[in-house]
Design an enzyme around this catalytic site. Structure first.
Site, short mmCIF file in Angstrom:
data_model
loop_
_atom_site.label_atom_id
_atom_site.label_comp_id
_atom_site.label_asym_id
_atom_site.label_seq_id
_atom_site.Cartn_x
_atom_site.Cartn_y
_atom_site.Cartn_z
N HIS A 94 28.69 7.61 -25.60
CA HIS A 94 28.16 8.97 -25.67
C HIS A 94 28.11 9.54 -27.09
O HIS A 94 27.49 10.59 -27.32
CB HIS A 94 28.95 9.90 -24.74
CG HIS A 94 28.07 10.83 -23.96
ND1 HIS A 94 28.47 11.49 -22.82
CD2 HIS A 94 26.77 11.20 -24.17
CE1 HIS A 94 27.47 12.24 -22.37
NE2 HIS A 94 26.43 12.08 -23.17
N ASP A 121 28.49 14.69 -16.65
CA ASP A 121 29.63 13.97 -17.23
C ASP A 121 30.90 14.42 -16.52
O ASP A 121 30.98 15.56 -16.06
CB ASP A 121 29.71 14.34 -18.73
CG ASP A 121 30.46 13.35 -19.59
OD1 ASP A 121 31.42 12.72 -19.10
OD2 ASP A 121 30.09 13.22 -20.77
N HIS A 123 33.45 14.56 -18.35
CA HIS A 123 34.10 15.15 -19.52
C HIS A 123 33.18 16.17 -20.19
O HIS A 123 31.96 16.06 -20.08
CB HIS A 123 34.44 14.06 -20.55
CG HIS A 123 35.17 12.89 -19.97
ND1 HIS A 123 34.52 11.80 -19.46
CD2 HIS A 123 36.50 12.65 -19.82
CE1 HIS A 123 35.41 10.93 -19.01
NE2 HIS A 123 36.63 11.42 -19.21
N ASP A 125 33.21 16.61 -23.56
CA ASP A 125 32.85 16.07 -24.88
C ASP A 125 32.71 17.18 -25.92
O ASP A 125 31.79 17.17 -26.76
CB ASP A 125 31.58 15.20 -24.80
CG ASP A 125 31.80 13.96 -23.94
OD1 ASP A 125 32.97 13.63 -23.65
OD2 ASP A 125 30.82 13.31 -23.55
N HIS A 138 33.14 9.66 -29.16
CA HIS A 138 32.26 9.93 -27.99
C HIS A 138 32.70 11.20 -27.26
O HIS A 138 31.95 11.70 -26.42
CB HIS A 138 32.20 8.72 -27.04
CG HIS A 138 33.41 8.50 -26.19
ND1 HIS A 138 33.40 7.72 -25.06
CD2 HIS A 138 34.70 8.93 -26.32
CE1 HIS A 138 34.60 7.70 -24.52
NE2 HIS A 138 35.40 8.40 -25.26
N ASP A 223 26.05 10.58 -18.39
CA ASP A 223 27.20 9.70 -18.63
C ASP A 223 27.52 8.99 -17.32
O ASP A 223 27.61 9.65 -16.27
CB ASP A 223 28.38 10.59 -19.10
CG ASP A 223 29.62 9.82 -19.51
OD1 ASP A 223 29.94 8.79 -18.88
OD2 ASP A 223 30.29 10.27 -20.46
N ASP A 225 30.15 8.09 -16.14
CA ASP A 225 31.34 8.59 -15.45
C ASP A 225 31.12 9.94 -14.75
O ASP A 225 32.02 10.46 -14.09
CB ASP A 225 32.56 8.61 -16.36
CG ASP A 225 32.47 9.61 -17.50
OD1 ASP A 225 31.92 10.71 -17.31
OD2 ASP A 225 32.98 9.29 -18.59
N GLU A 268 27.34 5.26 -21.79
CA GLU A 268 28.69 4.81 -21.41
C GLU A 268 28.70 3.62 -20.46
O GLU A 268 29.77 3.21 -20.02
CB GLU A 268 29.55 5.96 -20.85
CG GLU A 268 29.86 7.07 -21.85
CD GLU A 268 30.89 6.68 -22.93
OE1 GLU A 268 31.59 5.66 -22.76
OE2 GLU A 268 30.97 7.39 -23.95
C1 DIR Z 1 38.23 12.23 -24.05
C2 DIR Z 1 36.78 11.88 -24.04
N1 DIR Z 1 38.36 13.62 -23.70
C3 DIR Z 1 38.66 11.99 -25.49
N2 DIR Z 1 36.48 11.06 -22.99
C4 DIR Z 1 35.18 10.78 -22.74
O1 DIR Z 1 38.92 10.84 -25.81
O2 DIR Z 1 38.68 12.92 -26.25
N3 DIR Z 1 34.84 9.91 -21.91
N4 DIR Z 1 34.22 11.39 -23.38
O3 DIR Z 1 33.61 9.65 -21.56
MN MN Z 2 30.54 11.72 -22.11
MN MN Z 3 32.51 10.99 -19.71
#
Ligand code: DIR
Ligand code: MN
Ligand code: MN
Ligand code: MN
Length: 304
Positions: A94, A121, A123, A125, A138, A223, A225, A268
C-alpha cells in the site's frame, strides 16, 4: 473504458516480502482478458521500476530510499496515465499509494476537478513517519496525500486531498496515534461496527452521491485485507472480521453503477501466501464487478 494496467511491484513498504509478485499474479489470474471480455480496451504497460534516490537509509523507517523512489516514479506514471484512460495499479504494497494518489491528484488539479478517494482497508494507513511504531511505510499513505507533516524525505505534496473528500470503509485495526490524528479531521469513516449495524450500502451511497454532486474524479484504493481472511488469505496483515464476498461485490457493483471511478489501486496481495491463486482470482473478480460484470446477476423485476 480505456484501461491502463500498470505493474507496481512495490515491496518496500513493510518487512514481510512477497508483494513484488503481485502484478504477475493478477496477470496470471487473467485480469487483462477479463476486462477485455467486458468490452474494455486494455493496455498493459508492464512493470515499472523505482527511480534511484540519494536519500539515506533510516534507522527506524524500513526501506525509506526505495519507497521515496517508488513515490516519485508512481506519481509521474499516475499523472500521465490518468490523462489517457483509467489506470489500474497492480500492487505491490500500500505504500504505492504515496505515489499513485498524489499523481492522480495532480491530474485532477490540472483539469480543475475535485478528487475523491475511497479507501477500502482494515487499516486507516494514517501514520506519519514520525508516529509509525512498525516503521512500515505502507501504514502512511493517507497522511501523506492528505497533506500531513513529517514526510520531509518525500516530495512535497502539490495537491493534498481534503479529508472531507475521502471515505474509509472496512476499518477494524487503527493504531492509537492514527486514531488521535483522525479525530482532528472530517474523514468519513465506516468501521466494521457501522457496517454491522447499518450495512455497507448506506455509507457508500452517501459518499457516491457527494462525488456526483461535486462532479468529482474518484480513486479507489483496494487493500486485500479489506476482505475477510477466509476468502482472501494472501496478505501479510490479516485482520479477522473483514468484508464478505457479497459485501465486497456489492461495493464494486455500486461503484460501477456510479460511473465515477477513474482510477484504482489493487494492493497488498502477497502471492507467496496464496492458496492456488484464490486471492488473486478474487481480486480479479472484484475488479470485474467494478468494471461492469454482474456476479450475482438476476432478472430485472419490479417490486411493485
Ligand atoms: C499498521 C499498518 N498500522 C502499521 N498496517 C497496514 O504497521 O503501522 N496493513 N497498513 O495493511
Ligand atoms: Mn492498507
Ligand atoms: Mn490494510
Ligand atoms: Mn463502465
Amino acid at each position: 473504458h480505456d484501461i491502463i494496467l500498470i505493474g507496481a511491484p512495490v515491496d518496500s513498504g513493510k518487512d514481510r516480502k512477497g508483494c513484488i509478485m503481485g502484478p504477475d499474479a493478477y496477470r496470471t489470474a487473467g485480469l487483462g482478458d477479463t476486462l477485455n471480455d467486458l468490452g474494455h480496451r486494455v493496455t498493459d504497460l508492464g512493470n515499472l521500476v523505482a527511480e534511484d534516490t540519494d536519500i539515506q537509509d533510516h534507522d527506524h523507517l524500513i526501506a525509506l530510499p526505495q519507497t521515496v523512489g517508488w513515490t516519485q516514479t508512481l506519481n509521474a506514471a499516475a499523472k500521465d496515465a490518468a490523462a489517457q484512460g483509467l489506470p489500474i495499479f497492480l500492487g505491490g504494497d500500500h505504500s504505492l499509494a504515496l505515489g499513485t494518489v498524489t499523481g492522480i491528484a495532480d491530474h485532477a488539479a490540472s483539469i480543475n476537478k475535485p478528487l475523491f478517494v475511497l479507501w477500502l482497508d482494515a487499516h486507516s494507513d494514517f501514520h506519519t513517519p514520525l508516529t509509525t511504531d512498525s516503521g512500515n511505510l505502507h501504514g502512511t499513505p493517507v497522511a501523506y496525500f492528505t497533506g500531513h507533516d513529517g514526510f520531509d524525505a518525500f516530495p512535497p505534496v502539490q495537491n493534498p486531498v481534503p479529508t472531507d473528500q475521502m471515505c474509509m470503509i472496512g476499518l477494524r485495526s487503527v493504531d492509537p496515534a492514527e486514531h488521535a490524528a483522525l479525530a482532528n479531521t472530517d474523514m468519513h469513516i465506516a468501521d466494521m461496527r457501522a457496517i454491522d449495524e447499518g450495512g455497507i450500502r448506506a455509507p457508500l451511497a452517501e459518499f457516491l452521491d457527494r462525488v456526483s454532486a461535486a462532479d468529482g474524479l474518484l480513486h479507489v484504493s483496494l487493500d486485500v485485507d479489506f476482505l475477510d481472511p477466509d476468502i482472501a488469505p494472501a496478505v501479510g496483515t490479516t485482520v479477522p472480521g473483514g468484508a464478505t464476498l457479497r459485501e465486497a461485490h456489492l461495493v464494486m457493483e455500486m461503484l460501477h453503477d456510479s460511473g465515477r471511478v477513474t482510477s484504482l489501486d489493487l494492493v497488498e496481495l502477497n502471492p507467496f501466501m496464496d492458496e492456488r491463486g484464490k486471492t488473486a482470482s478474487l481480486m480479479v473478480d472484484l475488479t470485474a464487478s467494478l468494471m461492469g460484470r454482474r456476479v450475482f446477476d438476476r432478472p430485472t423485476r419490479s417490486f411493485a
